[in-house]
Design a protein around this motif. Structure first.
Motif, short mmCIF file in Angstrom:
data_model
loop_
_atom_site.label_atom_id
_atom_site.label_comp_id
_atom_site.label_asym_id
_atom_site.label_seq_id
_atom_site.Cartn_x
_atom_site.Cartn_y
_atom_site.Cartn_z
N GLY A 41 0.79 -1.22 0.00
CA GLY A 41 0.00 0.00 0.00
C GLY A 41 0.82 1.27 0.00
N LEU A 42 2.09 1.18 -0.42
CA LEU A 42 2.96 2.36 -0.43
C LEU A 42 2.80 3.19 -1.69
N ILE A 43 2.32 2.57 -2.77
CA ILE A 43 1.98 3.29 -3.99
C ILE A 43 0.61 2.82 -4.45
N ASP A 44 -0.03 3.61 -5.33
CA ASP A 44 -1.36 3.27 -5.83
C ASP A 44 -1.31 2.58 -7.19
N ILE A 45 -0.33 2.93 -8.01
CA ILE A 45 -0.24 2.37 -9.36
C ILE A 45 1.22 2.39 -9.78
N GLY A 46 1.61 1.40 -10.57
CA GLY A 46 2.99 1.32 -11.04
C GLY A 46 3.03 1.32 -12.56
N LEU A 47 4.11 1.84 -13.11
CA LEU A 47 4.39 1.77 -14.55
C LEU A 47 5.67 0.97 -14.69
N GLY A 48 5.52 -0.29 -15.06
CA GLY A 48 6.67 -1.19 -15.09
C GLY A 48 6.56 -2.22 -16.20
N ARG A 49 7.42 -3.22 -16.13
CA ARG A 49 7.52 -4.23 -17.19
C ARG A 49 6.81 -5.51 -16.78
N PRO A 50 6.35 -6.28 -17.76
CA PRO A 50 5.77 -7.59 -17.45
C PRO A 50 6.83 -8.50 -16.84
N PRO A 51 6.36 -9.58 -16.19
CA PRO A 51 4.96 -9.92 -15.92
C PRO A 51 4.54 -9.37 -14.57
N ALA A 52 3.23 -9.53 -14.27
CA ALA A 52 2.70 -9.17 -12.95
C ALA A 52 1.81 -10.31 -12.49
N ASP A 53 1.74 -10.51 -11.20
CA ASP A 53 0.93 -11.57 -10.63
C ASP A 53 -0.55 -11.19 -10.73
N THR A 54 -1.25 -11.76 -11.71
CA THR A 54 -2.64 -11.38 -11.94
C THR A 54 -3.59 -11.94 -10.88
N ARG A 55 -3.09 -12.73 -9.95
CA ARG A 55 -3.91 -13.13 -8.82
C ARG A 55 -4.07 -11.97 -7.83
N MET A 56 -3.09 -11.06 -7.84
CA MET A 56 -3.08 -9.95 -6.89
C MET A 56 -3.31 -8.61 -7.57
N PHE A 57 -2.85 -8.50 -8.82
CA PHE A 57 -2.87 -7.22 -9.51
C PHE A 57 -3.72 -7.28 -10.77
N ASP A 58 -4.29 -6.13 -11.13
CA ASP A 58 -4.84 -5.91 -12.46
C ASP A 58 -3.84 -5.10 -13.26
N THR A 59 -3.83 -5.29 -14.56
CA THR A 59 -2.85 -4.61 -15.40
C THR A 59 -3.49 -4.08 -16.67
N MET A 60 -2.83 -3.11 -17.25
CA MET A 60 -3.25 -2.55 -18.52
C MET A 60 -2.00 -2.25 -19.34
N THR A 61 -1.97 -2.69 -20.59
CA THR A 61 -0.84 -2.39 -21.46
C THR A 61 -0.93 -0.94 -21.90
#
Length: 299
Positions: A140-160
């Motif tokens: 909970g230290l940031i609200d949104i990240g701009l980074g590289r794949p992959p991301a754990d889709t069990r915990m996070f939602d993502t948008m390209t």
């Protein structure tokens, strides 16, 4: 503890310097007004007024307290509106984690759009690599990240939010510049390479080893930041595969050549946020991103 009604009574008397006029201003009679002032003075254990049958004047303590009382009343008046604005997302704070690479093109444009369309939302920027973003999102230290794949889709939602090609960064005057055509994997197979770190820049490392049949003997240096890699290329320490947006850095001593791999492996940039977030301002930022980018990935 004093009440807001006592503060309003004090400010009215302090500004009118007359209990009768202050009571009329507050639509009340003078005795209850006097009791409000007495209760306030008793609560804070300070005499605020010098008064006799003919005159009312502020004490030095009263003059100082008047400034603070006005401020407290102003905050009390604005607090409900601020709470409503935060609740509906028209005000608030968005903490954005970003990689250095995302700042080359997308980040500046995104910030400009947020400022233009989402007036009242403040931005807190924090540079961090992708893995640090995921940890910070989880905590909970940031609200949104701009980074590289992959991301754990069990915990996070993502948008390209970005997709670009790899290019070959070479020192100015390098013999590959004279080929006059896109660079192939075979052209760079035997060249000294400045590689992305397999630990801190795993995404770019995997892209590079899939795109170019290189070996450990060809790796001259490894680095985690694209800026460092470009600097090493500029110094003649090797060539490197980097995202096309690296060109905007304007680093002297480097040419960027088109790369044509056997398999097209574009560089992607993801917006990542934690499921079940409770920041209404983030909802508005995500709406903006959805309007701008058509590819949404959800588990």
């Amino acid at each position: 503890m004093f009440s807001l009604d006592q503060l309003r009574a004090f400010v009215a008397v302090a500004e009118e310097l007359h209990f009768g006029r202050a009571a009329e201003r507050l639509n009340m009679t003078q005795p209850p007004l006097s009791r409000q002032i007495q209760k306030l003075e008793k609560s804070i254990k300070v005499q605020l007024f010098k008064r006799d049958n003919r005159h009312v004047a502020l004490t030095p303590a009263g003059k100082a307290f008047l400034t603070e009382a006005r401020s407290l009343l102003a905050h009390a008046q604005s607090a409900p509106e601020l709470a409503r604005r935060i609740s509906d997302g028209s005000s608030g704070l968005i903490r954005i984690g970003f990689t250095a690479g995302s700042s080359f093109g997308l980040l500046g444009k995104l910030l400009a759009e947020i400022s233009a369309e989402l007036d009242g939302i403040s931005i807190d920027l924090r540079e961090m690599v992708t893995t640090e973003q995921h940890s910070s999102l989880e905590l909970g230290l940031i609200d949104i990240g701009l980074g590289r794949p992959p991301a754990d889709t069990r915990m996070f939602d993502t948008m390209t939010v970005g997709r670009e090609d790899l290019v070959v960064a070479v020192p100015v005057g390098h013999h590959l510049c004279s080929l006059g055509r896109p660079i192939s994997p075979q052209d760079v197979a035997a060249e000294p390479m400045v590689m992305h770190s397999p630990i801190k820049a795993r995404y770019f490392y995997d892209l590079s080893v899939r795109a170019v049949p290189t070996s450990s003997d060809n790796v001259a240096h490894t680095a985690s930041q694209i800026l460092t890699i470009i600097a090493l290329v500029s110094g003649g320490h090797g060539i490197a595969l980097v995202p096309e947006s690296s060109k905007v850095m304007g680093y002297q001593g480097v040419d960027y050549l088109e790369f044509k791999g056997d398999i097209h492996t574009p560089v992607e940039l993801l917006a990542v946020w934690k499921r079940g977030f409770d920041n209404p301002a983030l909802e508005r930022v995500l709406d903006l991103l959805t309007r701008r980018f058509s590819t949404t990935i959800k588990a």
